[in-house]
Design a protein around this motif. Sequence first.
Motif, PDB file in Angstrom:
ATOM      1  N   LYS A  16       0.867  -1.199   0.000  1.00  0.00           N
ATOM      2  CA  LYS A  16       0.000   0.000   0.000  1.00  0.00           C
ATOM      3  C   LYS A  16       0.893   1.234   0.000  1.00  0.00           C
ATOM      4  CE  LYS A  16      -3.515  -2.037   3.020  1.00  0.00           C
ATOM      5  NZ  LYS A  16      -4.948  -1.743   3.232  1.00  0.00           N
ATOM      6  N   VAL A  17       0.809   1.974  -1.075  1.00  0.00           N
ATOM      7  CA  VAL A  17       1.654   3.154  -1.200  1.00  0.00           C
ATOM      8  C   VAL A  17       0.787   4.398  -1.389  1.00  0.00           C
ATOM      9  CG1 VAL A  17       3.455   4.293  -2.562  1.00  0.00           C
ATOM     10  CG2 VAL A  17       3.515   1.803  -2.230  1.00  0.00           C
ATOM     11  N   ILE A  18       1.112   5.431  -0.652  1.00  0.00           N
ATOM     12  CA  ILE A  18       0.481   6.737  -0.883  1.00  0.00           C
ATOM     13  C   ILE A  18       1.592   7.759  -1.060  1.00  0.00           C
ATOM     14  CG2 ILE A  18      -1.050   8.538   0.007  1.00  0.00           C
ATOM     15  CD1 ILE A  18      -2.472   6.499   1.668  1.00  0.00           C
ATOM     16  N   ARG A  19       1.429   8.598  -2.072  1.00  0.00           N
ATOM     17  CA  ARG A  19       2.411   9.654  -2.284  1.00  0.00           C
ATOM     18  C   ARG A  19       1.800  10.964  -1.824  1.00  0.00           C
ATOM     19  NH1 ARG A  19       4.701  11.653  -8.191  1.00  0.00           N
ATOM     20  NH2 ARG A  19       5.950  13.385  -7.411  1.00  0.00           N
ATOM     21  N   CYS A  20       2.565  11.716  -1.058  1.00  0.00           N
ATOM     22  CA  CYS A  20       2.030  13.014  -0.657  1.00  0.00           C
ATOM     23  C   CYS A  20       3.051  14.118  -0.846  1.00  0.00           C
ATOM     24  CB  CYS A  20       1.471  12.980   0.767  1.00  0.00           C
ATOM     25  SG  CYS A  20       2.658  13.284   2.065  1.00  0.00           S
TER      26      CYS A  20
ATOM     27  N   PHE B  94      -4.392  22.121   5.582  1.00  0.00           N
ATOM     28  CA  PHE B  94      -5.298  21.738   4.507  1.00  0.00           C
ATOM     29  C   PHE B  94      -4.774  20.466   3.855  1.00  0.00           C
ATOM     30  CE2 PHE B  94      -8.198  22.076   1.080  1.00  0.00           C
ATOM     31  CZ  PHE B  94      -7.503  21.869  -0.098  1.00  0.00           C
ATOM     32  N   CYS B  95      -5.680  19.517   3.570  1.00  0.00           N
ATOM     33  CA  CYS B  95      -5.259  18.291   2.904  1.00  0.00           C
ATOM     34  C   CYS B  95      -6.344  17.811   1.964  1.00  0.00           C
ATOM     35  CB  CYS B  95      -4.943  17.200   3.930  1.00  0.00           C
ATOM     36  SG  CYS B  95      -4.382  15.666   3.143  1.00  0.00           S
ATOM     37  N   THR B  96      -5.940  17.486   0.738  1.00  0.00           N
ATOM     38  CA  THR B  96      -6.902  16.960  -0.216  1.00  0.00           C
ATOM     39  C   THR B  96      -6.236  15.956  -1.146  1.00  0.00           C
ATOM     40  OG1 THR B  96      -8.649  17.624  -1.763  1.00  0.00           O
ATOM     41  CG2 THR B  96      -6.538  18.730  -2.003  1.00  0.00           C
ATOM     42  N   GLU B  97      -7.076  15.092  -1.719  1.00  0.00           N
ATOM     43  CA  GLU B  97      -6.559  14.095  -2.650  1.00  0.00           C
ATOM     44  C   GLU B  97      -6.472  14.694  -4.057  1.00  0.00           C
ATOM     45  OE1 GLU B  97      -8.909  10.530  -2.845  1.00  0.00           O
ATOM     46  OE2 GLU B  97      -7.359   9.416  -3.946  1.00  0.00           O
ATOM     47  N   VAL B  98      -5.453  14.292  -4.799  1.00  0.00           N
ATOM     48  CA  VAL B  98      -5.317  14.731  -6.190  1.00  0.00           C
ATOM     49  C   VAL B  98      -4.877  13.570  -7.056  1.00  0.00           C
ATOM     50  CG1 VAL B  98      -4.679  17.121  -5.634  1.00  0.00           C
ATOM     51  CG2 VAL B  98      -2.887  15.393  -5.898  1.00  0.00           C
ATOM     52  N   GLU B  99      -4.957  13.753  -8.356  1.00  0.00           N
ATOM     53  CA  GLU B  99      -4.350  12.813  -9.299  1.00  0.00           C
ATOM     54  C   GLU B  99      -2.832  12.972  -9.203  1.00  0.00           C
ATOM     55  OE1 GLU B  99      -7.709  11.211 -10.200  1.00  0.00           O
ATOM     56  OE2 GLU B  99      -5.980  10.615 -11.435  1.00  0.00           O
ATOM     57  N   GLU B 100      -2.105  11.852  -9.299  1.00  0.00           N
ATOM     58  CA  GLU B 100      -0.665  11.920  -9.105  1.00  0.00           C
ATOM     59  C   GLU B 100       0.023  12.885 -10.070  1.00  0.00           C
ATOM     60  OE1 GLU B 100       1.594   8.282  -9.500  1.00  0.00           O
ATOM     61  OE2 GLU B 100       3.319   9.153  -8.442  1.00  0.00           O
ATOM     62  N   ASP B 101      -0.509  12.992 -11.287  1.00  0.00           N
ATOM     63  CA  ASP B 101       0.205  13.831 -12.261  1.00  0.00           C
ATOM     64  C   ASP B 101       0.153  15.327 -11.932  1.00  0.00           C
ATOM     65  OD1 ASP B 101      -2.240  13.659 -15.007  1.00  0.00           O
ATOM     66  OD2 ASP B 101      -2.418  14.231 -12.905  1.00  0.00           O
ATOM     67  N   LEU B 102      -0.602  15.694 -10.903  1.00  0.00           N
ATOM     68  CA  LEU B 102      -0.629  17.107 -10.508  1.00  0.00           C
ATOM     69  C   LEU B 102       0.377  17.434  -9.402  1.00  0.00           C
ATOM     70  CD1 LEU B 102      -4.448  17.901 -10.443  1.00  0.00           C
ATOM     71  CD2 LEU B 102      -2.810  18.248 -12.273  1.00  0.00           C
ATOM     72  N   ILE B 103       1.002  16.386  -8.851  1.00  0.00           N
ATOM     73  CA  ILE B 103       1.812  16.614  -7.645  1.00  0.00           C
ATOM     74  C   ILE B 103       3.033  17.491  -7.921  1.00  0.00           C
ATOM     75  CG2 ILE B 103       3.225  15.485  -5.865  1.00  0.00           C
ATOM     76  CD1 ILE B 103       1.136  13.440  -5.503  1.00  0.00           C
ATOM     77  N   ASP B 104       3.607  17.392  -9.106  1.00  0.00           N
ATOM     78  CA  ASP B 104       4.753  18.258  -9.409  1.00  0.00           C
ATOM     79  C   ASP B 104       4.336  19.726  -9.425  1.00  0.00           C
ATOM     80  OD1 ASP B 104       5.978  15.866 -11.848  1.00  0.00           O
ATOM     81  OD2 ASP B 104       6.355  16.024  -9.687  1.00  0.00           O
TER      82      ASP B 104
END
Lengths: 280, 273
Positions: A84-88, A126-136
């Motif tokens: 189980k991996v989560i990137r933040c 503040f914390c919210t989920e996003v699509e990974e491609d937006l993290i950069d």
Amino acid sequence: SSPAPELPTVSGLRKMGVNFTVSNKDTVKSSDVLFLAVKPPIIPFILEEVGPDIEARHIVVSCAAGVTISSIEKKLSAFCPTPKVIRCMTNTPVIVREGATVYATGTHADVEDGKLLEQLMASVGFCTEVEEDLIDAVTGLSGSGPAYAFTALDALADGGVKMGLPRRLAVRLGAQALLGAAKMLLESEQHPGQLKDNVCSPGGATIHALHFLESGGFRSLLINAVEASCIRTRELQHLADQEKISPAAIKKTLLDKVKLESPSLSVASASKVSLFTNKS
Amino acid sequence: GVMEAVELRVGFGGAGRMAGGLARGLLRAGKVPASSILASAPSDKNLDAWRESGCRTTHCNLEVLQESTLVFLATKPHVLPGVLQEIRPAVGPHHVVVSLVAGVTLQTLQRLLPAGTKVLRLMPNLPCVVQAGAMVFARGSGAGDGEAALLKSLLSSCGLCEEVPESYINIHTGLSGSGVAYVYLFAEALAEGAVKMGMPGGLASRIAAQTLLGAAKMMLETGEHPAKLRGDVCTPGGTTIHALHQLEKGALRATVMNAVEAATNRACDMAED
């Protein structure tokens, strides 16, 4: 955990009552949620080190800029079939519980796992989920953002000092002005352009000042900054994918220390200090 | 009270482009019949077009005052003092005198006309010609609510018409009087960009104009802040935000502010000459 207990951040954590160990393996074994808070080039090495101890219950959270979920999953799948991996991506103001955090969940992380992380990180801002491609892009904006703000605040204080204010007062007022403005924007339905207009009385002081900012290309500088940070993050990710790590990235002393403790490992030390070392 | 449009006889002292634009706007909107409009100019050159529209013409400024109740003064600035001296004997309490002359203050106008004359000062812009003008006016001490209402009602047929303090008139010049030229410049540049990318010039020009028209119409009709409207067009990572970044790099905003400031300051300087 950290193989370098003399780090000043370690004593800070201990004072808070946090359990500390020099063994990454011990940390993994006694944790359910594992924050990896090492520099991005070190991630592959720490994953190899702790991989064998990762079990199905573990949620591995990486805060490393530019390190993709798939690269982490790839490394861990050698040890665990469904890691189980989560990137933040977060930022330093988590220290004062005004952080900005986004996360993306990996292939085997459930909705509840994401929600658990969200609950944890929402307690510090503040914390919210996003699509990974937006993290950069998030890195460029709110990851690096506090640095832009500190730079602006330093300069604003200089302006105050130039016009006669004592330094401490100038810093205090500048910070409060930005804090207040940010709070107004977050609590308002209005566009920042409208809020700006509300401050600018015709022919007044503020509009004169804004003209200077526009003349200097203030807006484009900020756009450039966010863009540069985002692009650099992608470059780093690219370098990491190719697992090209510059030797300078790994301090020699730490290298030797780790070699002593785990002769099977070729390199890397890891500190799982999540709150105090967040450089990327 | 407000004069009925039917009784209103409108005169123009000076028949140049601006006067012609206003007259054309009034005619197109049906506010005043052509037969009620009288224009004077020293030569016939400007007057032909007026006659073609059905307006009456003369070479005599005094006649304009004698025949009209609402008189627009639209001469060149250096000519105006002479014209005022000429018409002064014929100016009465029933007249409403509206000056379009750039840089000539209400104070000057009132000094050169009989005491108590109803004087107003108007700053239009060129698109009045196509009934899409932006006009501001200020009233002198002799002009009351009735005169202001009359002017506003008549000129709304030519576009946006607002009463302002006299101090805003030079700003209006910088913003909208000259501002029309800034828009032409921008339109030309837009079209040129399109030509560079392979579109024929005529088509590019028409599309550029329609783009400006459409954007302006949305601003006026929605009343939304332009920053919000701009954001609505910008999809994340899309074409628009890339282009806007270029505009910001070129400090377009500051440059435009500089332009408005320069024109306003020049209007102030010229007024003092």
